[in-house]
Write a protein that holds these residues in place. Structure first.
Motif, PDB file in Angstrom:
ATOM      1  N   THR A   1     -17.718   7.729  10.649  1.00  0.00           N
ATOM      2  CA  THR A   1     -17.281   7.807   9.258  1.00  0.00           C
ATOM      3  C   THR A   1     -16.915   9.228   8.871  1.00  0.00           C
ATOM      4  O   THR A   1     -15.888   9.478   8.223  1.00  0.00           O
TER       5      THR A   1
ATOM      6  N   SER B   1     -13.109  -1.520  10.656  1.00  0.00           N
ATOM      7  CA  SER B   1     -13.026  -1.805   9.218  1.00  0.00           C
ATOM      8  C   SER B   1     -14.246  -1.266   8.480  1.00  0.00           C
ATOM      9  O   SER B   1     -14.135  -0.741   7.367  1.00  0.00           O
TER      10      SER B   1
ATOM     11  N   ARG C   1     -13.912   1.574   5.688  1.00  0.00           N
ATOM     12  CA  ARG C   1     -14.366   1.342   4.316  1.00  0.00           C
ATOM     13  C   ARG C   1     -15.354   2.407   3.869  1.00  0.00           C
ATOM     14  O   ARG C   1     -15.311   2.882   2.718  1.00  0.00           O
TER      15      ARG C   1
ATOM     16  N   PRO D   1     -13.500   2.849  -2.514  1.00  0.00           N
ATOM     17  CA  PRO D   1     -12.758   1.719  -3.095  1.00  0.00           C
ATOM     18  C   PRO D   1     -11.840   2.178  -4.229  1.00  0.00           C
ATOM     19  O   PRO D   1     -12.227   2.962  -5.088  1.00  0.00           O
TER      20      PRO D   1
ATOM     21  N   LEU E   1      -6.956  -0.553   1.986  1.00  0.00           N
ATOM     22  CA  LEU E   1      -7.436  -0.735   3.358  1.00  0.00           C
ATOM     23  C   LEU E   1      -7.176  -2.179   3.775  1.00  0.00           C
ATOM     24  O   LEU E   1      -7.655  -3.115   3.131  1.00  0.00           O
TER      25      LEU E   1
ATOM     26  N   THR F   1      -7.018  -4.906   7.283  1.00  0.00           N
ATOM     27  CA  THR F   1      -7.580  -5.082   8.624  1.00  0.00           C
ATOM     28  C   THR F   1      -6.697  -6.010   9.440  1.00  0.00           C
ATOM     29  O   THR F   1      -6.267  -7.062   8.947  1.00  0.00           O
TER      30      THR F   1
ATOM     31  N   ARG G   1     -15.887  -7.825   2.407  1.00  0.00           N
ATOM     32  CA  ARG G   1     -16.379  -6.669   1.668  1.00  0.00           C
ATOM     33  C   ARG G   1     -15.578  -5.399   1.961  1.00  0.00           C
ATOM     34  O   ARG G   1     -15.611  -4.454   1.167  1.00  0.00           O
ATOM     35  N   THR G   2     -14.899  -5.366   3.089  1.00  0.00           N
ATOM     36  CA  THR G   2     -14.237  -4.126   3.490  1.00  0.00           C
ATOM     37  C   THR G   2     -12.750  -4.090   3.194  1.00  0.00           C
ATOM     38  O   THR G   2     -12.212  -3.024   2.860  1.00  0.00           O
ATOM     39  N   SER G   3     -12.058  -5.214   3.284  1.00  0.00           N
ATOM     40  CA  SER G   3     -10.602  -5.171   3.407  1.00  0.00           C
ATOM     41  C   SER G   3      -9.889  -5.933   2.302  1.00  0.00           C
ATOM     42  O   SER G   3     -10.264  -7.055   1.962  1.00  0.00           O
ATOM     43  N   ARG G   4      -8.848  -5.310   1.783  1.00  0.00           N
ATOM     44  CA  ARG G   4      -8.042  -5.951   0.744  1.00  0.00           C
ATOM     45  C   ARG G   4      -7.305  -7.155   1.311  1.00  0.00           C
ATOM     46  O   ARG G   4      -7.211  -8.197   0.665  1.00  0.00           O
TER      47      ARG G   4
END
Length: 354
Positions: A68, A91, A95, A100, A105, A107, A126-129
């Motif tokens: 990260t 991902s 993230r 946010p 973002l 995936t 939870r991570t990707s649009r």
């Protein structure tokens, strides 16, 4: 745009990233890649594509933290408008590195084992649009696991470098010009089920040679198994390769005995090279071969795999018929220009909404 991916060595996701990064300028992209490195990253760097080193997280808290931190540094340096992460672990790292609302973002989901879809879906929501699936079956499994509206963009085959002469490649590996050769371009990991392939190969005679192009945690186990089956002299462990196009030119058939796949680029590259494919009847493989070019066999069935291999290795006419069908299928269904237009529209829409 910034691609985030665990590594850039041998593999289908890596091939996709390399092809997209090289082709992006035609669509007005300025691309960079953040990864754990590998021969594809080195090749991109030599072509002028910015690359950033990110330690592989390997599902450890300290590894995720280091990855990260490195990804945040890449984002500060490159300042992308959009981040495209490849697979679940990338991902998570992306993230954590991207606040946010600051950057869109997305995936690209290349696949996981059937039992892992629920966990993957929980993370991706939870991570990707937006989540891009590389095959229809993969998208269906994601929906069933709770990912709303995954976008399907099938993988494609990007132009390959010029090939070395077929007989020259065979000579390097000690294989006669007329010997039947099957190529398995796959990491030596449990997913790929090389144990099934070796059992099948024990039923294939006639002086045929099997090339295993890839490395991994099962290398020593598979060497021992080949010796136990009495086929060690007909199986060549070639290790990780950056010359798969040359190996395809020198082989007669490609074989893949995986338990699961997304949309394996190795299969698409084989079809584009005019090499018939024998592969297990799983998700993206089934879709890739739907237009012709190969034979699908049941999972974990050495007998059926051996039968399919024998039907092609010793029959040039059958190989040529499948080769023509495979080339036509790739041109029709897996054109890189179509893939790039699809991603271009998706990414620009994501940027416009941010």
């Amino acid at each position: 745009m910034l691609h985030v991916i665990s590594e850039m060595g041998t593999g289908g996701a890596e091939a996709l990233v390399a092809g997209m990064a090289r082709s992006g300028e035609q669509f007005g992209w300025h691309s960079a890649v953040a990864s754990g490195g590998g021969h594809r990253a080195e090749a991109l760097r030599a072509c002028g594509v910015p690359t950033f080193t990110v330690p592989v997280a390997r599902r450890r808290a300290t590894g995720v933290l280091r990855a990260t931190t490195a990804t945040k540094a890449a984002i500060r340096s490159f300042r992308p408008e959009v981040v495209l992460a490849h697979n679940v672990s990338a991902s998570v790292v992306a993230r954590l590195a991207v606040l946010p609302g600051r950057l869109p973002l997305l995936t690209v989901f290349h696949g996981v084992a059937e039992t892992d879809y629920t966990g993957a879906a929980r993370i991706l929501k939870r991570t990707s649009r937006t989540v891009v699936a590389v095959a229809d079956a993969t998208a269906d499994r994601l929906r069933a696991a709770g990912v709303p509206d995954p976008v399907v963009i099938p993988n494609a085959v990007f132009p390959q470098p010029e090939r070395v002469d077929r007989n020259a490649v065979r000579a390097v590996h000690g294989v006669a010009p007329d010997a039947p050769v099957a190529l398995c371009p796959a990491r030596l990991e449990p997913q790929k089920r090389h144990d099934v392939l070796l059992e099948a190969w024990a039923e294939v005679d006639g002086g045929a040679v099997l090339w295993l192009a890839g490395d991994g945690s099962l290398r020593d186990v598979l060497r021992v198994r080949a010796a136990e089956l009495g086929i060690a002299d007909r199986v060549r462990f070639l290790g990780n390769r950056c010359d798969v196009p040359d190996l395809l030119a020198a082989a007669d058939v490609t074989v893949l005995t995986s338990d699961w796949e997304g949309m394996p680029v190795a299969v698409l590259e084989s079809l584009a090279a005019g090499r018939p494919v024998v592969a297990t009847d799983v998700d993206g493989v089934r879709q890739a071969l739907a237009g012709g070019g190969g034979v699908v066999v049941p999972r974990r069935d050495p007998g059926a795999t051996a039968k399919a291999l024998r039907s092609l290795l010793f029959d040039p006419r059958a190989r040529e018929e499948l080769a023509e069908a495979g080339r036509a299928s790739v041109r029709r269904e897996h054109d890189p220009r179509l893939l790039m237009r699809s991603y271009d529209e998706l990414l620009r829409t994501a940027i416009g909404r941010s």
